[in-house]
Every structure is written in C-alpha cells, then in structure tokens.
Design an enzyme around this catalytic site. Structure first.
Site, PDB file in Angstrom:
ATOM      1  N   PRO A 194     -38.282 -49.791  48.860  1.00 46.99           N
ATOM      2  CA  PRO A 194     -36.975 -50.155  48.303  1.00 46.99           C
ATOM      3  C   PRO A 194     -36.064 -50.621  49.429  1.00 46.99           C
ATOM      4  O   PRO A 194     -35.908 -49.912  50.433  1.00 46.99           O
ATOM      5  CB  PRO A 194     -36.477 -48.856  47.668  1.00 46.99           C
ATOM      6  CG  PRO A 194     -37.229 -47.763  48.371  1.00 46.99           C
ATOM      7  CD  PRO A 194     -38.548 -48.340  48.766  1.00 46.99           C
ATOM      8  N   GLN A 227     -35.676 -46.326  42.349  1.00 49.36           N
ATOM      9  CA  GLN A 227     -35.147 -45.409  43.356  1.00 49.36           C
ATOM     10  C   GLN A 227     -33.693 -45.092  43.039  1.00 49.36           C
ATOM     11  O   GLN A 227     -32.878 -45.985  42.842  1.00 49.36           O
ATOM     12  CB  GLN A 227     -35.214 -45.970  44.773  1.00 49.36           C
ATOM     13  CG  GLN A 227     -34.789 -44.902  45.793  1.00 49.36           C
ATOM     14  CD  GLN A 227     -34.750 -45.367  47.216  1.00 49.36           C
ATOM     15  OE1 GLN A 227     -33.942 -46.202  47.581  1.00 49.36           O
ATOM     16  NE2 GLN A 227     -35.641 -44.812  48.051  1.00 49.36           N
ATOM     17  N   CYS A 236     -31.657 -43.182  53.417  1.00 49.10           N
ATOM     18  CA  CYS A 236     -30.706 -44.230  53.778  1.00 49.10           C
ATOM     19  C   CYS A 236     -29.618 -43.663  54.690  1.00 49.10           C
ATOM     20  O   CYS A 236     -28.978 -42.666  54.341  1.00 49.10           O
ATOM     21  CB  CYS A 236     -30.074 -44.833  52.533  1.00 49.10           C
ATOM     22  SG  CYS A 236     -28.911 -46.166  52.890  1.00 49.10           S
ATOM     23  N   LYS A 262     -38.419 -40.186  48.997  1.00 53.57           N
ATOM     24  CA  LYS A 262     -38.558 -40.965  50.223  1.00 53.57           C
ATOM     25  C   LYS A 262     -37.592 -40.376  51.241  1.00 53.57           C
ATOM     26  O   LYS A 262     -36.392 -40.293  50.986  1.00 53.57           O
ATOM     27  CB  LYS A 262     -38.247 -42.446  49.996  1.00 53.57           C
ATOM     28  CG  LYS A 262     -38.464 -43.318  51.225  1.00 53.57           C
ATOM     29  CD  LYS A 262     -38.235 -44.788  50.903  1.00 53.57           C
ATOM     30  CE  LYS A 262     -38.613 -45.673  52.105  1.00 53.57           C
ATOM     31  NZ  LYS A 262     -37.720 -45.488  53.258  1.00 53.57           N
ATOM     32  N   GLY A 291     -42.342 -47.358  57.847  1.00 56.50           N
ATOM     33  CA  GLY A 291     -41.628 -47.620  59.085  1.00 56.50           C
ATOM     34  C   GLY A 291     -42.457 -48.395  60.099  1.00 56.50           C
ATOM     35  O   GLY A 291     -43.487 -47.897  60.563  1.00 56.50           O
ATOM     36  N   GLY A 292     -42.030 -49.618  60.416  1.00 54.18           N
ATOM     37  CA  GLY A 292     -42.647 -50.377  61.488  1.00 54.18           C
ATOM     38  C   GLY A 292     -44.009 -50.958  61.188  1.00 54.18           C
ATOM     39  O   GLY A 292     -44.691 -51.451  62.099  1.00 54.18           O
ATOM     40  N   GLY A 302     -42.074 -52.337  54.452  1.00 53.86           N
ATOM     41  CA  GLY A 302     -40.727 -52.821  54.186  1.00 53.86           C
ATOM     42  C   GLY A 302     -40.521 -54.257  54.576  1.00 53.86           C
ATOM     43  O   GLY A 302     -40.937 -55.184  53.880  1.00 53.86           O
ATOM     44  N   ARG A 303     -39.916 -54.492  55.740  1.00 56.28           N
ATOM     45  CA  ARG A 303     -39.482 -55.836  56.114  1.00 56.28           C
ATOM     46  C   ARG A 303     -40.626 -56.842  56.200  1.00 56.28           C
ATOM     47  O   ARG A 303     -40.457 -58.012  55.852  1.00 56.28           O
ATOM     48  CB  ARG A 303     -38.713 -55.775  57.426  1.00 56.28           C
ATOM     49  CG  ARG A 303     -37.303 -55.220  57.274  1.00 56.28           C
ATOM     50  CD  ARG A 303     -36.683 -54.896  58.622  1.00 56.28           C
ATOM     51  NE  ARG A 303     -37.297 -53.720  59.225  1.00 56.28           N
ATOM     52  CZ  ARG A 303     -37.082 -53.323  60.462  1.00 56.28           C
ATOM     53  NH1 ARG A 303     -36.271 -54.037  61.245  1.00 56.28           N
ATOM     54  NH2 ARG A 303     -37.649 -52.226  60.935  1.00 56.28           N
TER      55      ARG A 303
END
Length: 353
Positions: free
Chosen positions: A25, A78, A108, A147, A220-221, A242-243
C-alpha cells in the site's frame, strides 16, 4: 498480439496464497487505477489499497474511497486508525464492499498520521494494536492482518518486535508484513524513513524462526523479482514490494505468476497490459474522468527498454490536455514499438529471469 494476464480469481479465499507476492500500500500511488493496471500484469499477486483512515469512513462517510473493480481481486484494504470501535466499523464497511482482507497500518511515519495516533507510532502501543485487531476480527469474516515496522525511535528492534508480534498474534492476527526498517518519528521525513534507517532482513528471518506458525512477509528495499524469490526460498512466507513494483511494474509482475506462484501460463507483457487498459480508460473518460488520472501510473511500464523515454514523454506531455484519450496511448505505444525491439516478455530485455 501481446498476451496479458487473465482475469484473477474472485473473492477472499485466496488472499493468503496471493500474499506470497504483494504490492505494498502506497499513499497517492496504489489507487484503483494503479491496481487495475497491476492486475493486467499479474493475475495472482495480492494488491493493496492506499491507506484509508477509519475516521474518514466512519465519521466522514467517505465510502467512495472503497470503490474498486471486481477484477482487482485478490485485493486488500489497508486501514489507519487507533480506536477499536471505529476500526471495527471501518473493517465492516470494507468487508461489505468486497475486500478479501483488512490490513491495519502500523508502519506509516508521517506527521499527519502520528497526530491521529496511528501508523508507526502504534509500535509503542502493542496492547492497543491487539485490542484494535481483536475488535476488527470480531466484526468481519475476512482475514485481518498487520503491516508494521521493526521498531521506532529509541526502541531496540530485537526486543520490541517479538514482543509486538506475540501480543498482536494473541489477539488473533496470524499474518504480518514487516517493513524491515526502524521508523524515526522525530527528525526524518516520510521519504527519508523509506531510505535512511538501515534494513535488517536477518531480524525478519529470525521472527520467522521464532514464530513458525505465523505467515510473515518481508517489505522494504526489494528491487527485483529475483530478490523476492530469494526471500521465499530462504523460508519467508511472502514478499511485499513497494516502489520497484510501481516504477518498474513489468520487471516485478509480468513473470511473477509463473516464477512465484507456479502458474502454467505464458508471462504477461507490457504491450498486452497497455492494450488491456484501453477499454478501461475509455470507460473512465466516458464517466467524466481524466486521462492523466490513469496514465500517471503507466509511466514506468517500459522502464529500461528502448522507447521508454518516448513513452514517458508522450504520456507526460499529452495526458493532461483537454480531450486527450486512448489515441495518445496508442501513439506512445507505437513509439515504443518503433524503437526496434520486438514485443517480448516483460522484464526480459532488462533483467532476464
């Protein structure tokens, strides 16, 4: 003709299996148009909404935030919040809207989220998180998940994370997605919190060893499908990307159904995803929407391939203009095809699998 992902399975029954690979998310990114695009690339990966706050749904009546296309399944909602009663009401609304999972945001780090006493700051209040989750579990018949981060501020992750998981699991949560970084709530921006705190993947592996009955995903990463598969091969239950999934969706998602889920089907292609988006775009425009509301999520489709720059330029410069429609996307795709690379399986050009 380019091949794209077939229609996904419907409903909540397969969300845990789908969580082997999920798209995280992400605020302002994983809206319904982004998720529809990602679903053209992978039939099986689990997709998440942006965080929707419980107060917005319960007090603000913003139920339009729950809108999604049924073809997005498996898809999870979420929620952000810290009031058990309010979160239970919001979870009920989400389950009623058809989401296959309700996820609580305990990760967050933004100031706005902290001021509402939810997000990563809740790592300091595991008993409250447990109470919130218990209320949500009692309110819905779909999975409730969390999360989280590995800790915040001056907490010691190796101490706080197992305690957090123990307390929240006792409330009935059996699936956690762990962002393997601390969150520094004072002194770092949300963007810096995605990059500056070091990653601690070994701690996530340790949590899997300590809690073998729980379904644990790492976040993450993670920048490639190969890296995601390595985490799965090492014993984790899932990987949340994610990204990289947003900026290079083809590299992450096109081969995922075959390589992560074992599907006996051809990989999807970026070209096929573009073609599949055209009827959706036409319907969105006919309903009064704007082209750039969708194309902003499509800019990275051909990342790393010849023609990618022309694709991005054509969409970026033209999609916001009045009257822009599917013909702009067809023109941009023609530029990619004219770049001289034959239509190929997504990701094969830049990162053979």
């Amino acid at each position: 003709m380019a091949q794209h992902a077939r229609a996904p399975e419907r409903g909540a029954r397969n969300v845990e299996q789908a969580a082997r690979l999920s798209v995280a998310p992400m605020m302002d990114w994983t809206d319904r148009h982004c998720r529809y695009l990602h679903r053209q690339l992978s039939r099986r990966a689990l997709l998440y909404t942006e965080m929707v706050t419980a107060p917005a749904l319960v007090r603000g009546g913003a139920v339009h935030l729950l809108e999604f296309d049924v073809s997005e399944h498996p898809v999870a909602l979420q929620l952000g919040g810290s009031d058990p009663v309010e979160l239970a009401q919001a979870a009920r609304l989400g389950a009623g809207a058809g989401y296959g999972e309700i996820n609580l945001n305990v990760g967050c780090p933004s100031d706005r989220v902290q001021s509402g006493t939810f997000g990563a700051v809740l790592m300091k209040s595991p008993d409250l998180v447990a109470e919130c989750c218990a209320a949500m579990i009692a309110a819905v018949d779909v999975p409730v998940t969390v999360k989280c981060r590995i800790g915040v501020d001056d907490q010691v992750p190796g101490d706080v994370l197992p305690d957090f998981i123990t307390r929240v699991a006792a409330a009935g949560v059996d699936r956690f997605a762990i962002h393997a970084r601390m969150a520094w709530l004072d002194g770092l921006s949300p963007k810096e919190n995605r990059d500056v705190p070091p990653l601690d993947y070994p701690l996530v592996h340790r949590m899997k060893a300590e809690f073998p009955a729980l379904h644990l995903s790492v976040n993450g990463g993670i920048g490639s499908l190969d890296q995601a598969r390595a985490f799965l091969d090492a014993g984790l239950d899932g990987v949340m990307v994610g990204r990289a999934a947003y900026h290079q969706p083809a590299d992450i998602l096109c081969a995922a159904d075959r390589l992560v889920f074992g599907a006996a089907q051809a990989d999807s292609t970026a070209e096929g995803a573009v073609e599949a988006m055209l009827p959706y775009i036409e319907a969105h425009l006919a309903a009064g929407g704007r082209l750039n509301q969708i194309t902003r999520h499509m800019l990275g489709l051909f990342a790393g391939r010849p023609g990618a720059r022309a694709w991005r330029r054509t969409l970026s410069e033209g999609a916001h203009r009045a009257g822009a429609g599917p013909e702009l996307i067809e023109a941009a795709l023609a530029e990619v095809m004219a770049a001289g690379v034959p239509e190929s399986v997504c990701g094969a050009v830049r990162n053979p699998l």
